[in-house]
Design an enzyme around this catalytic site. Structure first.
Site, PDB file in Angstrom:
ATOM      1  N   ARG A  52      48.235  -7.841  98.837  1.00 16.71           N
ATOM      2  CA  ARG A  52      48.545  -8.580  99.869  1.00 16.71           C
ATOM      3  C   ARG A  52      47.364  -8.266 100.914  1.00 16.71           C
ATOM      4  O   ARG A  52      47.446  -7.326 101.740  1.00 16.71           O
ATOM      5  CB  ARG A  52      49.835  -8.177 100.497  1.00 16.71           C
ATOM      6  CG  ARG A  52      50.310  -8.721 101.825  1.00 16.71           C
ATOM      7  CD  ARG A  52      50.668  -9.978 101.828  1.00 16.71           C
ATOM      8  NE  ARG A  52      51.656 -10.191 101.183  1.00 16.71           N
ATOM      9  CZ  ARG A  52      52.192 -11.298 100.541  1.00 16.71           C
ATOM     10  NH1 ARG A  52      51.326 -12.496 100.660  1.00 16.71           N
ATOM     11  NH2 ARG A  52      53.355 -11.538 100.052  1.00 16.71           N
ATOM     12  N   GLN A  74      53.983 -18.215  91.460  1.00 18.52           N
ATOM     13  CA  GLN A  74      53.246 -18.777  92.641  1.00 18.52           C
ATOM     14  C   GLN A  74      51.683 -18.490  92.788  1.00 18.52           C
ATOM     15  O   GLN A  74      51.683 -17.032  92.524  1.00 18.52           O
ATOM     16  CB  GLN A  74      53.974 -18.260  93.999  1.00 18.52           C
ATOM     17  CG  GLN A  74      53.309 -18.016  95.139  1.00 18.52           C
ATOM     18  CD  GLN A  74      53.649 -18.790  96.484  1.00 18.52           C
ATOM     19  OE1 GLN A  74      54.133 -20.174  96.170  1.00 18.52           O
ATOM     20  NE2 GLN A  74      53.492 -18.309  97.334  1.00 18.52           N
ATOM     21  N   ARG A  79      44.948 -13.908  90.414  1.00 23.46           N
ATOM     22  CA  ARG A  79      45.039 -12.784  91.553  1.00 23.46           C
ATOM     23  C   ARG A  79      45.893 -11.526  90.863  1.00 23.46           C
ATOM     24  O   ARG A  79      45.911 -10.464  91.618  1.00 23.46           O
ATOM     25  CB  ARG A  79      45.687 -13.409  92.576  1.00 23.46           C
ATOM     26  CG  ARG A  79      46.928 -13.995  92.598  1.00 23.46           C
ATOM     27  CD  ARG A  79      47.506 -14.182  94.138  1.00 23.46           C
ATOM     28  NE  ARG A  79      48.941 -14.466  93.970  1.00 23.46           N
ATOM     29  CZ  ARG A  79      49.761 -14.515  95.167  1.00 23.46           C
ATOM     30  NH1 ARG A  79      49.096 -14.407  96.158  1.00 23.46           N
ATOM     31  NH2 ARG A  79      51.043 -14.833  94.828  1.00 23.46           N
ATOM     32  N   HIS A 156      42.315 -17.121  99.374  1.00 23.76           N
ATOM     33  CA  HIS A 156      43.178 -16.733 100.257  1.00 23.76           C
ATOM     34  C   HIS A 156      42.817 -15.812 101.233  1.00 23.76           C
ATOM     35  O   HIS A 156      43.647 -14.761 101.227  1.00 23.76           O
ATOM     36  CB  HIS A 156      44.701 -16.367  99.241  1.00 23.76           C
ATOM     37  CG  HIS A 156      45.900 -16.640  99.956  1.00 23.76           C
ATOM     38  ND1 HIS A 156      46.205 -15.987 101.138  1.00 23.76           N
ATOM     39  CD2 HIS A 156      46.706 -17.303  99.775  1.00 23.76           C
ATOM     40  CE1 HIS A 156      47.483 -16.441 101.567  1.00 23.76           C
ATOM     41  NE2 HIS A 156      47.745 -17.444 100.679  1.00 23.76           N
ATOM     42  N   GLU A 261      42.223 -20.617 104.423  1.00 27.34           N
ATOM     43  CA  GLU A 261      42.278 -20.480 103.127  1.00 27.34           C
ATOM     44  C   GLU A 261      41.717 -21.966 102.482  1.00 27.34           C
ATOM     45  O   GLU A 261      42.304 -22.999 102.494  1.00 27.34           O
ATOM     46  CB  GLU A 261      43.292 -20.224 102.343  1.00 27.34           C
ATOM     47  CG  GLU A 261      44.461 -19.073 102.925  1.00 27.34           C
ATOM     48  CD  GLU A 261      45.942 -19.281 102.722  1.00 27.34           C
ATOM     49  OE1 GLU A 261      46.219 -20.210 101.789  1.00 27.34           O
ATOM     50  OE2 GLU A 261      46.693 -18.841 103.609  1.00 27.34           O
TER      51      GLU A 261
END
Ligand code: TA6
Length: 293
Positions: A52, A74, A79, A156, A261
């Site tokens: 995160r 998702q 990642r 992101h 992003e």
């Protein structure tokens, strides 16, 4: 004179985890642009949860909508996968590039049947950092129609900034899809952006389609510029108080960042067998950021 200590001006440094190929820090002695809060998120790797913060690499965006992506989490698997170290190259001047790669592993193949090779290149310059994602379709098919690899890709970026004062430009007059209303693909309606500077003072989850490709993220006393190649869309996200429901977000963490992003996330990119797509961003510090009102 020769015994004078060598004065080394260390400008920016970056830290990249092999896990998720996530840049978890990009900072200089005076600027912290992409630093995670607190210790390195090693528990993420243990729990196979994405990091995160920093710059996670998204390959296949959002809740899966494509038939081939039905079993994916998702934002896809890139990642939360262990990437491999490829090499480090000291380029001309003071640039240095690091390359990581990702190929289908058994855990990926269990949920995603396509053949691919990903290469992620991070280049650190004196005042900027560049990320490039290369997506190669490694299918050996010679059939017609071609065995296209269909995908989405996005960087992101969690930009450290005071969320109540940050502005993102230039997005005025673009159409965007407001995911705070519905996250289902195709369910959110297109809205025209009327603001000269987009703020994130409230819960924001906007997908701008066919965006200009160059952005400024500014706040009182700071800012970054993001210049992109081959990334036609851009997402602006901040969860605001909905972040309190996110197990891996510290209380009030949403006040400390804005996600800007760049990616290709409306529709799919298509690459024929043997060919490679590349998307790139260059993020640089704006020292005397002007304010857009
Ligand atoms: O890029 C914006 C977004 O798609 C939001 O909808 C929100 O889900 C955010 O990404 C974070 O997603 P994550 O899976 O990292 O919690």
């Amino acid at each position: 004179m020769s015994n004078l200590p060598l004065l080394r001006v260390i400008r920016f440094s970056a830290e990249i985890m092999l896990y998720g190929a996530t840049i978890v820090s990009w900072k200089s002695p005076s600027e912290r642009l992409f630093e995670l809060h607190g210790p390195l998120p090693l528990p993420c790797a243990m729990a196979r949860k994405p990091v995160r913060g920093g710059i996670p690499v998204v390959f296949l965006f959002g809740p899966p909508a494509h038939p081939e992506h039905a079993k994916l989490p998702q934002h896809g698997f890139a990642r939360s996968s262990n990437w491999s170290w490829d090499n480090i190259i000291k380029e001309e001047g003071d640039h240095v590039s690091v390359t990581l790669t990702l190929d289908p592993t058994p855990s990926i193949t269990a949920v995603y049947k396509r053949q691919f090779h990903l290469r992620f290149v991070v280049t650190l310059g004196e005042n900027d950092i560049a990320t490039e994602l290369f997506v190669q379709n490694t299918s050996a098919s010679t059939e017609y129609p071609p065995d296209f690899l269909e995908f989405q890709a996005l960087f992101h970026n969690y930009v450290l900034a005071p969320a109540n004062e940050v502005l993102v430009t230039p997005l005025q007059n673009l159409f965007y899809f407001d995911k705070t209303e519905s996250t289902e693909e195709g369910k959110s309606t297109a809205k025209a952006e009327k603001r000269a500077g987009v703020d994130v003072r409230k819960f924001t989850d906007s997908v701008y389609e066919n965006a200009p490709g160059s952005y400024e993220v500014t706040w009182p006393g700071g800012g970054v510029a993001i210049k992109t190649t081959n990334l036609k869309d851009v997402v602006v996200w901040n969860p605001a108080e909905t972040g309190s429901k996110m197990g891996d977000m510290e209380q009030g963490g949403w006040e400390k960042f804005v996600c800007v992003e760049p990616g290709h996330v409306r529709g799919y990119e298509r690459v024929a067998p043997g060919l490679t797509w590349v998307g790139k961003q260059v993020i640089s510090v704006i020292h005397n950021a002007r304010r857009h009102q």
